[in-house]
Design a protein around this motif. Structure first.
Motif, PDB file in Angstrom:
ATOM      1  N   THR A  79      37.842   4.428  41.884  1.00 33.62           N
ATOM      2  CA  THR A  79      38.326   5.429  41.017  1.00 33.62           C
ATOM      3  C   THR A  79      38.780   6.340  41.963  1.00 33.62           C
ATOM      4  OG1 THR A  79      36.123   6.662  41.399  1.00 33.62           O
ATOM      5  CG2 THR A  79      36.510   5.181  39.374  1.00 33.62           C
TER       6      THR A  79
ATOM      7  N   MET B 123      37.154  -4.976  41.510  1.00 34.36           N
ATOM      8  CA  MET B 123      37.219  -3.520  40.665  1.00 34.36           C
ATOM      9  C   MET B 123      37.945  -2.589  41.346  1.00 34.36           C
ATOM     10  SD  MET B 123      34.147  -1.769  38.881  1.00 34.36           S
ATOM     11  CE  MET B 123      33.675  -0.427  39.952  1.00 34.36           C
ATOM     12  N   LEU B 124      38.901  -1.885  40.835  1.00 30.75           N
ATOM     13  CA  LEU B 124      39.728  -0.816  41.279  1.00 30.75           C
ATOM     14  C   LEU B 124      38.756   0.480  41.647  1.00 30.75           C
ATOM     15  CD1 LEU B 124      42.702  -0.154  41.792  1.00 30.75           C
ATOM     16  CD2 LEU B 124      42.835   0.768  39.341  1.00 30.75           C
TER      17      LEU B 124
END
Length: 191
Positions: free
Chosen positions: A4, A1-2
């Protein structure tokens, strides 16, 4: 997951480990290597640095200027850096160690770009006038007074200088090394 941007920024602006800030000639700074390490730890593959254009050489001032862009995810900040250079005595048009002068200016530009992401603010605020400004949003932590800073000793009494002594010297723009107690009264005037 990238991750934030906010998750990365929280890691970027966290205080550096004790001992990261270097104080030389009453000026505090964080070495570029510490910033690069922090970028790697906080952003990993999600950051990049590129220089913009060719270095500018200011012959009269004997300085080189480098500009670059630090990108973290979709956020970009430009940094500008300078480095002094010397010319050869027998050939005033030739710069000594040009490569290293350019690399030093690039490092300064990267530090400048990191500053625009608020990196190092919590560490440097205690040494800077802007650190006392509530609008900056940084909580100033007091320097460690139990440990001597660098290798400076008081000219009068010979005791090792603390970070608080160096702050006092910088406040009054005093170049001679005195501990806070031994600063001559006539030097305690704001310039």
């Amino acid at each position: 997951m990238l991750p934030t941007y906010q998750e990365i920024k929280e890691k970027l602006i966290a205080p550096f480990p004790k001992g990261t800030v270097e104080v030389e000639r009453n000026k505090a700074h964080i070495p570029v290597q510490a910033y690069i390490n922090r970028l790697e730890e906080a952003a990993g593959e999600h950051w990049s640095w590129k220089t913009n254009g060719q270095p500018l050489i200011y012959e009269k001032e004997c300085q080189i200027q480098v500009k670059g862009t630090l990108k973290i995810l979709n956020a970009e900040r430009e940094g500008v850096g300078f480095s002094n250079f010397k010319v050869y005595e027998d050939n005033k048009e030739k710069i000594q160690n040009l490569k290293y002068a350019i690399l030093a200016a690039e490092s300064d530009a990267l530090r400048n770009a990191c500053n625009k992401y608020q990196m190092g603010w919590s560490d440097l605020a205690q040494y800077k006038d802007w650190g006392k400004n509530p609008g900056v949003g940084v909580t100033v932590t007091q320097p460690q007074t139990s440990q001597p800073v660098a290798e400076f000793t008081c000219l009068k009494c010979g005791k090792p200088l603390q970070a608080s002594d160096l702050q006092e010297l910088e406040k009054y723009q005093i170049r001679n090394k005195y501990c806070s107690e031994d600063i001559p009264a006539h030097m305690r005037k704001k310039r």
